[in-house]
Design an enzyme around this catalytic site. Structure first.
Site, PDB file in Angstrom:
ATOM      1  N   GLU A  20       0.844  -1.207   0.000  1.00 32.69           N
ATOM      2  CA  GLU A  20       0.000   0.000   0.000  1.00 32.69           C
ATOM      3  C   GLU A  20       0.880   1.260   0.000  1.00 32.69           C
ATOM      4  OE1 GLU A  20      -0.460   1.817   3.239  1.00 32.69           O
ATOM      5  OE2 GLU A  20      -0.147   0.259   4.751  1.00 32.69           O
ATOM      6  N   LYS A  68      -2.671  -1.770  14.713  1.00 32.80           N
ATOM      7  CA  LYS A  68      -1.939  -0.632  15.293  1.00 32.80           C
ATOM      8  C   LYS A  68      -2.422  -0.381  16.718  1.00 32.80           C
ATOM      9  CE  LYS A  68      -2.222   2.261  11.894  1.00 32.80           C
ATOM     10  NZ  LYS A  68      -2.481   1.613  10.618  1.00 32.80           N
TER      11      LYS A  68
END
Ligand code: PSU
Ligand code: MN
Length: 295
Positions: free
Chosen positions: A25, A157
């Site tokens: 990405e 995350k």
């Protein structure tokens, strides 16, 4: 007429030959690091995929095309001015000719369309702390739920609500494979996360599980790779999240805000760990793609 999705010659040849390809990405290039570090992390990730014997397919939107496979000079166009491009944003970004840095969810949508079933990143998005106010859940999760692809990340995350995200992954029927670990890595730190449903001890085992999952009609899988170095920054994360809330940072801007707050307050230590884990995840995605191609 211009093609909406443009695949580089190298990626297209690899796909035709049935060779291993790994999608990458571009949000972390544009918004995950201060310039010029993002581009360097992107190039190092591509090199790690190649070291593993696979072909990198970095995905982003440029000049009206959704591009799969970028030249280094093209990667440099993914600056902080790029649009953060999730699955909902791809079409408008292409039609409006904007530079679009794809999130995991955005890149997965493109990778699935092109037929690339592996993607490497740092940490996936998930349920934000404080849910349901605001009701912020990353589009990475539904993208994983509907895409036949294996994503390698250092878990979720840790600026997010990791246990809630792990629960939602179960709801969405996304297998989470701990790579040589029994717990979900916490992005910057290897220890302390919730238990993973399955542990795998090598890339070939992960590739065989992915193949079986897809044969059964399943969609996305997460291969959770602990970071190569561990850092406990929970106190800083709490400070960053409350600073974001009190200064009115919301929606797509939260993740980049918190990452850059941590990078500053830790004197670059979180940036180093983030860089290292992204490159190692790209490498493991390459190894898994190579093992899958050999099945
Ligand atoms: N991993 C990193 N840095 C990042 C990201 C992942 O180490 O910046 C990006 C990915 O593109 C992921 C996105 O899809 O953060 C999630 O953002 P949000 O929480 O707004 O959905
Ligand atoms: Mn969000």
């Amino acid at each position: 007429m211009q093609q909406l999705v443009e695949i580089s010659e190298e990626v297209s040849a690899a796909l035709d030959a049935g060779d291993a390809v790994v999608a990458l990405e571009t949000t972390l290039v544009a918004h995950g690091f201060p310039a010029p570090d993002g581009v360097q992390v992107g190039l190092a990730s591509e090199a790690a995929v190649r070291d593993a014997g696979a072909v990198p397919a970095t995905i982003g939107v440029l000049d009206g095309g959704i591009r799969v496979g970028l030249e280094p000079s093209e990667l440099e166009r993914f600056t902080s001015a790029a649009r953060k491009t999730g699955p909902r944003d791809l079409a408008a970004c292409a039609v409006q000719g904007a530079v679009g840095a794809t999130t995991v969810g955005g890149a997965l949508a493109v990778a699935a369309w092109v037929g690339i079933p592996f993607l490497g990143t740092g940490g996936i998005g998930g349920v934000h702390r404080g849910f349901p106010s605001p009701p912020d859940v990353s589009a990475d999760l539904p993208a994983l739920a509907r895409t036949q692809a294996l994503v390698v990340s250092s878990g979720v995350k840790s600026l997010l609500d990791v246990p809630a995200t792990a629960e939602l992954l179960e709801t969405l029927a996304v297998p989470v494979l701990g790579f040589r670990t029994d717990t979900l890595p916490l992005f910057y730190s290897a220890e302390g996360g919730p238990a993973v449903p399955q542990r795998v001890d090598d890339a070939a085992e992960a590739a065989r599980i992915a193949a079986a999952h897809w044969e059964l009609g399943g969609a996305g899988l997460l291969l959770a790779n602990p970071p190569p170095q561990s850092l406990d920054v929970e106190a800083l994360i709490e400070a960053a999240v409350s600073e974001a809330a009190s200064t009115g940072v919301s929606g797509q801007a939260v993740t980049p805000f918190v990452l850059s707050f941590l990078h500053d307050r830790s004197e670059g230590r979180t940036r180093e760990v983030n860089r290292a884990l992204i490159v190692e995840n790209a490498r493991l995605a390459g190894e898994t793609a190579v093992a899958f191609a050999a099945l």
